[in-house]
Design an enzyme around this catalytic site. Structure first.
Site, short mmCIF file in Angstrom:
data_model
loop_
_atom_site.label_atom_id
_atom_site.label_comp_id
_atom_site.label_asym_id
_atom_site.label_seq_id
_atom_site.Cartn_x
_atom_site.Cartn_y
_atom_site.Cartn_z
N PHE A 96 0.81 -1.22 -0.46
CA PHE A 96 0.11 0.56 0.30
C PHE A 96 0.66 1.32 0.12
CE2 PHE A 96 -4.32 -1.70 1.70
CZ PHE A 96 -4.52 -2.32 0.50
N ARG A 97 2.14 1.15 -0.42
CA ARG A 97 3.26 2.37 -0.70
C ARG A 97 3.14 3.50 0.95
NH1 ARG A 97 5.15 -0.89 -3.75
NH2 ARG A 97 4.36 -1.02 -5.42
N ASP A 146 -1.65 -9.49 -4.17
CA ASP A 146 -0.44 -8.26 -4.42
C ASP A 146 -0.43 -7.10 -4.58
OD1 ASP A 146 2.57 -8.86 -4.67
OD2 ASP A 146 2.57 -9.47 -6.40
N HIS A 174 1.67 0.67 -9.87
CA HIS A 174 3.00 1.83 -9.83
C HIS A 174 1.96 2.90 -10.97
CE1 HIS A 174 5.69 -0.76 -8.04
NE2 HIS A 174 5.88 -1.93 -8.70
N ASN A 226 7.78 -2.99 2.64
CA ASN A 226 8.84 -2.79 0.93
C ASN A 226 8.29 -0.81 0.61
OD1 ASN A 226 6.60 -3.60 -0.37
ND2 ASN A 226 7.46 -4.06 -2.10
#
Ligand code: DOR
Length: 437
Positions: free
Chosen positions: A64-65, A302, A306, A95
């Site tokens: 989810f960034r 997953d 982007h 990440n």
């Protein structure tokens, strides 16, 4: 918060796959009663005639960034997408920037989630070659994430001795991204200069995944450790697991690896690029078989957004990953409608088994006393995936144009209606998930 909610005359998929047209009463965020002709003296009533009621989806692998990569997605936009997709709980990967490898970084994420998440949340702790103390002590986490390959900076743990130490010194669930880094690096050289995104599936080939899966299984056997293999992508891995899986080993598959294959590059270009890569149509079939047979335990998206601008870079500069939380349930319910699987199997793969694998109590089933995480879907009408309808910040889907049924109409999190007749209620907040030891 409305302390009482009555859902009337839905087709319900109950535990063990039993179906019932009836009512479900929610009180104080929990399922209080399931039956027919239930009445309620207060609170809201949802007329669910013609809708199917399922437990909310638990998506056990998303990116989810936030923090650090909010231009791609953030916890608010991602969980708006969850609400639209019927996902009421998610487990998120480390990440981000900073990576979630310490208690401090985990605390920061939990606080952001408390403020911004419309659905329930849990987080993985990322393994590095150095953070063994954090891996043992940081809390609350659903498990340890190990990038054996395709890793990101400090999160890459590709050497066998480092993996061995992680497996030897922990008793937590270890979830692995199983690709062999050495082989990826070697094969990148073979294809250097080739900008056709389709070579992605040849560089990170089936053998790349199989080598890493075999190593993870070996270490799980050796140290008797709980292992979860993330996004299984090949038939050969599935057949290997069919023979070598123990009760300590579980695995998952993404809708992309079930429904898309290498023919997708022609139409989607780099939008079809993900890790592990898409495979041949024969692999789709083998993964379906392994899922139906129970070799594969559950489904994860997953979700890895982007921006279109980033994706427009020529391969191999283009980043790997695709969004998924908004489409996973309708994709699978469409498969069920078309007879490829049953509604009960979709519930098992997307709700019940993720809760079991990660030991999340009181979720994943329609059962009295369980949390009222619910989704009501329209399994009669069909609607295409359209870019303009998506809530994910990245604003695209690899499934655009696919005509699907089973779109969520109402999504309910801890008894609160977060998707209300198709509209997102941005005031709702989820809760941190609890993981039994
Ligand atoms: O394609 C992928 N992208 N696979 C992963 O496992 C990571 C993800 C990302 O974070 O972009």
């Amino acid at each position: 918060m409305n302390s009482q909610l009555l859902i009337k005359e839905a087709l319900m998929v109950l535990s063990q796959g039993e179906m019932l047209v009836g009512d479900l009463l929610v009180r104080e965020g929990k399922i209080a009663a399931i039956g027919t002709d239930l009445v309620s003296d207060c609170g809201r009533i949802i007329d669910a005639r013609g809708l199917v009621l399922l437990p909310g989806v638990i998506d056990p692998q998303v990116h989810f960034r936030e923090p650090g990569l909010e231009h791609k997605e953030d916890l608010f936009t991602a969980t708006c997408a969850c609400a639209k997709g019927g996902v009421t709980s998610f487990l998120e990967m480390p990440n981000t920037i900073p990576p979630t490898t310490t208690q401090e970084a985990l605390n920061e994420k939990l606080e952001l989630a408390r403020q911004k998440c419309l659905v329930n949340y849990g987080f993985f702790l990322g393994a590095t070659p150095e953070n063994s103390e954090d891996l043992r002590t940081a809390n609350p986490v659903c498990g340890i994430k190990v990038f054996m390959g395709s890793g990101h900076g400090s999160l890459l743990v590709s050497k066998e001795e480092d993996l061995e130490r992680i497996f030897a010194t922990n008793n937590r669930l270890i979830a692995v991204h199983a690709e062999n880094q050495e082989r990826i690096l070697q094969r990148r050289k073979l294809f250097a200069g080739n900008t056709n995104p389709a070579v992605h599936s040849q560089i990170q080939d089936e053998e790349t995944a199989l080598i890493a899966t075999k190593l993870a299984v070996k270490l799980s056997h050796k140290y008797q450790r709980r292992l979860h293999i993330l996004h299984l992508s090949t038939g050969v891995e599935a057949e290997y697991l069919r023979l070598h899986k123990t009760p300590l080993i579980t695995t998952e598959v993404t809708p992309q690896h079930l429904l898309l294959n290498t023919t997708a590059y022609e139409k989607l270009g780099t939008l079809a690029q993900m890790n592990p890569p898409l495979r041949s149509p024969e692999n789709n079939e083998m993964l379906w078989r392994a899922l139906k047979d129970g070799v594969i335990d559950c489904i994860a998206t997953d979700h890895a957004p982007h921006t279109l601008q980033e994706k427009a870079k020529p391969y191999p500069e283009s980043p790997s990953g695709m969004p998924g939380v908004e489409t996973s349930l309708p994709l699978m319910l469409t498969q069920a409608k078309q007879g490829r699987c049953s509604l009960a199997e979709v519930v098992k793969w997307m709700c019940t088994n993720p809760a079991k694998i990660y030991k999340i109590p009181n979720k994943g089933e329609l059962k009295v006393g369980y949390d009222a995480d619910l989704v009501l879907v329209d399994w009669e009408n069909w609607r295409p995936v359209l870019r303009e309808n998506l809530a994910t910040k990245c604003g695209w889907s690899p499934f655009e144009g696919w005509n699907l049924t089973g779109w969520p109409v109402y999504t309910i999190v801890n008894g609160e209606v977060v998707l209300d007749n198709g509209r997102i209620n941005t005031q709702v907040r989820g809760k941190p998930l609890f993981f039994s030891p």
